[in-house]
Design an enzyme around this catalytic site. Structure first.
Site, PDB file in Angstrom:
ATOM      1  N   ARG A  42      11.994  75.460  22.832  1.00  0.00           N
ATOM      2  CA  ARG A  42      13.023  76.175  23.596  1.00  0.00           C
ATOM      3  C   ARG A  42      12.752  76.209  25.090  1.00  0.00           C
ATOM      4  NH1 ARG A  42      14.003  81.861  22.020  1.00  0.00           N
ATOM      5  NH2 ARG A  42      14.435  82.273  24.215  1.00  0.00           N
ATOM      6  N   ARG A  60      14.561  83.285  30.593  1.00  0.00           N
ATOM      7  CA  ARG A  60      13.779  84.456  31.016  1.00  0.00           C
ATOM      8  C   ARG A  60      13.357  84.297  32.480  1.00  0.00           C
ATOM      9  NH1 ARG A  60      15.213  85.000  26.504  1.00  0.00           N
ATOM     10  NH2 ARG A  60      14.229  86.074  24.753  1.00  0.00           N
ATOM     11  N   HIS A 112      23.800  78.417  23.411  1.00  0.00           N
ATOM     12  CA  HIS A 112      22.439  78.362  22.913  1.00  0.00           C
ATOM     13  C   HIS A 112      22.474  78.058  21.412  1.00  0.00           C
ATOM     14  CE1 HIS A 112      21.227  81.600  26.168  1.00  0.00           C
ATOM     15  NE2 HIS A 112      22.038  80.679  26.642  1.00  0.00           N
ATOM     16  N   ALA A 113      21.308  77.822  20.853  1.00  0.00           N
ATOM     17  CA  ALA A 113      21.144  77.731  19.410  1.00  0.00           C
ATOM     18  C   ALA A 113      19.878  78.522  19.055  1.00  0.00           C
ATOM     19  CB  ALA A 113      21.007  76.269  18.987  1.00  0.00           C
ATOM     20  N   TYR A 114      19.866  79.202  17.950  1.00  0.00           N
ATOM     21  CA  TYR A 114      20.932  79.156  16.975  1.00  0.00           C
ATOM     22  C   TYR A 114      21.118  80.535  16.376  1.00  0.00           C
ATOM     23  CZ  TYR A 114      16.884  78.817  13.907  1.00  0.00           C
ATOM     24  OH  TYR A 114      15.685  79.051  13.292  1.00  0.00           O
ATOM     25  N   TYR A 164      18.794  91.302  20.703  1.00  0.00           N
ATOM     26  CA  TYR A 164      17.583  92.032  21.083  1.00  0.00           C
ATOM     27  C   TYR A 164      17.553  92.181  22.600  1.00  0.00           C
ATOM     28  CZ  TYR A 164      16.143  87.072  21.278  1.00  0.00           C
ATOM     29  OH  TYR A 164      16.102  85.729  21.503  1.00  0.00           O
ATOM     30  N   GLU A 186      25.680  81.919  20.740  1.00  0.00           N
ATOM     31  CA  GLU A 186      24.562  81.468  19.911  1.00  0.00           C
ATOM     32  C   GLU A 186      25.197  80.693  18.768  1.00  0.00           C
ATOM     33  OE1 GLU A 186      21.318  81.730  20.289  1.00  0.00           O
ATOM     34  OE2 GLU A 186      21.211  83.094  22.004  1.00  0.00           O
TER      35      GLU A 186
END
Length: 225
Positions: A42, A60, A112-114, A164, A186
């Site tokens: 990732r 991030r 994004h995945a997944y 999260y 996602e």
């Protein structure tokens, strides 16, 4: 979009009234590595002089509550935030582009995945965004449009409570920098194992996601306040 421009009035309206800036792959080196070495990779592929670990989590690495909750200072962790905000050339380039055009940009969508989720701010804290009703309405209609294709149901909501808490995300950065609609898809996992997938496996995800994107875009043109 281009193929249906002549036959679909809604598509024609979108492409006539809005500009679309499309970046097919954000993390080029990391994406290539996921095909050749580690399917679940990732991070970027930047080198670290002190550790043998490679890469930074590009989601991030943005300057919004950088390296706070949900991110790591350790270079070997998947959620490593980097040595400083925008340390990665990929992030720096996109942030520069968004800063340059932010007064004209109405929405920022990242893919994004997944999982099967449509997320919106905030990621870094449990709080309600000022234009919640408009964004929530757009998300609700988008997941319904997506489900209409193949019956796939996506969860939707603020990223912090739906998925999260994470800091330094591009979605939060875009929103905090004045882009009123910021979403992260996602996408459900179609998988890849070092060979090209048949179009029959990839096309459903593309088709249903396009319906959601189209729905969000039409929502923008309604000018919800």
């Amino acid at each position: 979009a281009l193929q249906t421009y002549q036959t679909d009035p809604a598509m024609r309206k979108m492409l006539t009234q809005l500009y679309f800036y499309i970046m097919p792959v954000f993390n080029v080196d990391g994406y290539h590595f996921s095909w050749t070495n580690d399917r679940f990779w990732r991070k970027t592929r930047s080198k670290n002089t002190r550790f043998r670990c490679h890469g930074v989590d590009a989601n991030r690495n943005w300057k919004v509550k950088w390296c706070d909750e949900g991110a790591s200072f350790h270079p070997c962790d998947d959620t490593y935030c980097g040595p400083f905000p925008e340390s990665e050339p990929e992030v720096k380039a996109v942030a520069h582009f968004l800063r340059k055009h932010r007064k004209q940009i109405k929405a920022y969508l990242s893919f994004h995945a997944y999982a099967q989720m449509l997320l919106y701010p905030y990621s870094y804290k449990y709080a309600t965004i000022p234009n919640f009703s408009c964004v929530e309405s757009a998300a609700y209609n988008a997941v319904n449009a997506l489900q209409s294709a193949y019956g796939i149901r996506y969860r939707y909501g603020p990223a912090s409570s739906t998925l999260y808490v994470s800091s330094g995300s591009s979605m939060d950065w875009a929103y905090k920098n004045g882009i009123p609609y910021a979403f992260a898809f996602e996408l459900r996992d179609t998988g890849h194992f070092g060979f090209l997938l048949p179009e029959t496996l990839i096309k459903p995800t593309c088709t249903e996601t396009m319906l959601a994107v189209k729905n969000i875009t039409l929502h923008l043109l309604k000018k919800c306040h």
